[in-house]
Design an enzyme around this catalytic site. Structure first.
Site, short mmCIF file in Angstrom:
data_model
loop_
_atom_site.label_atom_id
_atom_site.label_comp_id
_atom_site.label_asym_id
_atom_site.label_seq_id
_atom_site.Cartn_x
_atom_site.Cartn_y
_atom_site.Cartn_z
N LYS A 8 0.83 -1.22 0.00
CA LYS A 8 0.00 0.00 0.00
C LYS A 8 0.86 1.26 0.00
CE LYS A 8 -2.03 -1.08 3.90
NZ LYS A 8 -1.31 -2.34 4.20
N ARG A 14 11.41 -0.94 11.09
CA ARG A 14 10.37 -0.62 12.07
C ARG A 14 10.35 -1.63 13.22
NH1 ARG A 14 4.98 0.52 8.67
NH2 ARG A 14 4.17 -0.72 10.41
N ARG A 54 11.56 -5.24 5.10
CA ARG A 54 11.24 -3.83 4.83
C ARG A 54 12.21 -2.89 5.54
NH1 ARG A 54 5.23 -1.57 5.54
NH2 ARG A 54 5.39 -2.42 7.66
N ARG A 84 -9.56 0.51 8.76
CA ARG A 84 -9.13 -0.84 9.13
C ARG A 84 -10.22 -1.60 9.87
NH1 ARG A 84 -3.27 0.43 9.02
NH2 ARG A 84 -2.07 -1.45 9.40
N ARG A 142 -0.28 -8.95 13.65
CA ARG A 142 -0.91 -7.96 12.76
C ARG A 142 -1.69 -8.63 11.65
NH1 ARG A 142 4.39 -5.25 11.37
NH2 ARG A 142 3.28 -4.03 9.81
P1 ADP Z 1 1.45 -1.55 7.69
O1 ADP Z 1 1.97 -0.60 6.63
O2 ADP Z 1 2.44 -2.59 8.02
O3 ADP Z 1 0.11 -2.09 7.36
P2 ADP Z 1 0.80 0.80 9.23
O4 ADP Z 1 1.97 1.69 9.14
O5 ADP Z 1 -0.37 1.09 8.37
O6 ADP Z 1 1.29 -0.70 9.02
O7 ADP Z 1 0.29 0.72 10.73
C1 ADP Z 1 1.17 0.46 11.81
C2 ADP Z 1 0.36 0.34 13.09
O8 ADP Z 1 -0.32 1.60 13.36
C3 ADP Z 1 -0.77 -0.69 13.06
O9 ADP Z 1 -0.31 -2.00 13.40
C4 ADP Z 1 -1.74 -0.13 14.10
O10 ADP Z 1 -1.30 -0.38 15.42
C5 ADP Z 1 -1.63 1.38 13.86
N1 ADP Z 1 -2.62 1.85 12.88
C6 ADP Z 1 -2.36 2.41 11.66
N2 ADP Z 1 -3.50 2.72 11.03
C7 ADP Z 1 -4.51 2.36 11.86
C8 ADP Z 1 -5.93 2.39 11.77
N3 ADP Z 1 -6.56 2.87 10.67
N4 ADP Z 1 -6.65 1.93 12.82
C9 ADP Z 1 -6.06 1.44 13.93
N5 ADP Z 1 -4.73 1.37 14.07
C10 ADP Z 1 -3.96 1.81 13.05
P1 ADP Z 2 2.19 -1.81 3.27
O1 ADP Z 2 2.19 -0.30 3.23
O2 ADP Z 2 0.99 -2.40 2.57
O3 ADP Z 2 2.38 -2.36 4.65
P2 ADP Z 2 4.76 -1.58 1.88
O4 ADP Z 2 4.43 -0.77 0.67
O5 ADP Z 2 5.48 -0.91 2.98
O6 ADP Z 2 3.43 -2.33 2.43
O7 ADP Z 2 5.60 -2.86 1.39
C1 ADP Z 2 6.10 -3.80 2.32
C2 ADP Z 2 7.48 -4.28 1.87
O8 ADP Z 2 7.34 -5.07 0.69
C3 ADP Z 2 8.44 -3.14 1.51
O9 ADP Z 2 9.72 -3.54 1.91
C4 ADP Z 2 8.32 -3.04 -0.01
O10 ADP Z 2 9.56 -2.61 -0.59
C5 ADP Z 2 8.02 -4.48 -0.41
N1 ADP Z 2 7.10 -4.57 -1.55
C6 ADP Z 2 6.05 -3.76 -1.86
N2 ADP Z 2 5.42 -4.19 -2.98
C7 ADP Z 2 6.08 -5.31 -3.38
C8 ADP Z 2 5.92 -6.23 -4.49
N3 ADP Z 2 4.94 -6.06 -5.39
N4 ADP Z 2 6.79 -7.26 -4.58
C9 ADP Z 2 7.78 -7.45 -3.66
N5 ADP Z 2 7.99 -6.62 -2.61
C10 ADP Z 2 7.15 -5.56 -2.47
#
Ligand code: ADP
Ligand code: ADP
Ligand code: ZN
Length: 215
Positions: free
Chosen positions: A13, A160, A127, A88, A171
């Protein structure tokens, strides 16, 4: 263009949102980024959110709903926005609908990125993120030219705290219980686009752009 990027942690995302920011000149609204900044600054909201984030749980709905409601009022959202990591829960999705309605706005699309659980674990453990500009990398799938250094700004890359296997599993469980129901929620609303997120980053990017252009 008013978009939601939906998908489990690690689906891509953030990666694709940054691409869309450049393509459409609209802001990325990442509740995760906003919360991490609040934790770092030690604000009251950050202090409240920290526990939940470190253990892989969700921050309470009222906190994130308030963040997004305020953020959507800012002027740079007038031409559209990309919501990344929000909503979420069904309660967050309902609150978003209410906020948009108040502003006489409507969602255009919800893009759902689908990725297998094992691939998600590998993506999240590898990541890395730039401390300075927030650009994301992956040690294997999207490595920087020089290990540990951002290609764009020369900043240091970090991992992270919540990207370790135990927290990742938690998660992913929280995702399937609380967030996955939003797929049918938005399918029923007629705005869902489902996309195979297992392909390489540039291919997913092209698919998103062609889906958006076709609609
Ligand atoms: P990822 O990219 O791995 O999905 P995020 O950066 O979006 O993780 O979120 C990291 C953490 O922040 C989540 O595990 C949660 O604890 C919190 N968080 C982020 N967005 C939300 C949301 N919309 N509702 C509740 N918690 C959230
Ligand atoms: P999210 O925001 O959904 O948690 P990220 O965009 O941070 O996910 O991506 C998670 C990890 O996977 C990052 O290290 C990113 O570089 C890698 N990644 C993202 N898209 C792809 C893909 N299509 N194939 C392989 N690795 C990916
Ligand atoms: Zn950088």
């Amino acid at each position: 263009m008013k978009l939601i990027l939906l998908g489990p942690p690690g689906a891509g995302k953030g990666t694709q949102a940054k691409m869309l920011v450049e393509e459409f000149s609209i802001p990325q609204i990442s509740t995760g980024d906003i919360l991490r900044a609040a934790v770092k600054d030690g604000t009251p909201m950050g202090k409240k959110a920290k526990e939940y984030m470190n253990t892989g749980g969700l921050v309470p709905d009222e906190v994130v709903v308030g963040i997004v409601r305020d953020r959507l009022q800012e002027e740079d959202c007038n031409n559209g926005f990309i919501l990344d990591g929000f909503p979420r829960t069904v309660a967050q999705a309902d609150a978003l609908q209410a906020s948009l309605q108040e502003m006489s706005k409507e969602l255009d699309r919800v893009i759902s990125l689908e990725v297998d659980a094992e691939a998600l674990v590998e993506r999240l453990t590898g990541r890395r993120t730039c401390k300075e500009c927030g650009r994301g990398y992956h040690v294997k799938f999207d490595p920087p030219r020089e290990a540990g250094i951002c290609d764009v700004c020369g900043g240091t890359l970090f991992q992270r705290d919540d990207d370790q296997e135990e927290t990742i599993r938690k998660r992913l469980q929280v995702y399937s219980e609380q967030t996955a129901p939003l797929i049918s929620y938005y399918r029923e609303a007629g705005v869902l686009m489902e996309l195979d997120g297992m392909q390489p980053i540039p291919i997913v990017k092209e698919k998103i752009l062609s889906l958006l252009q076709a609609s």
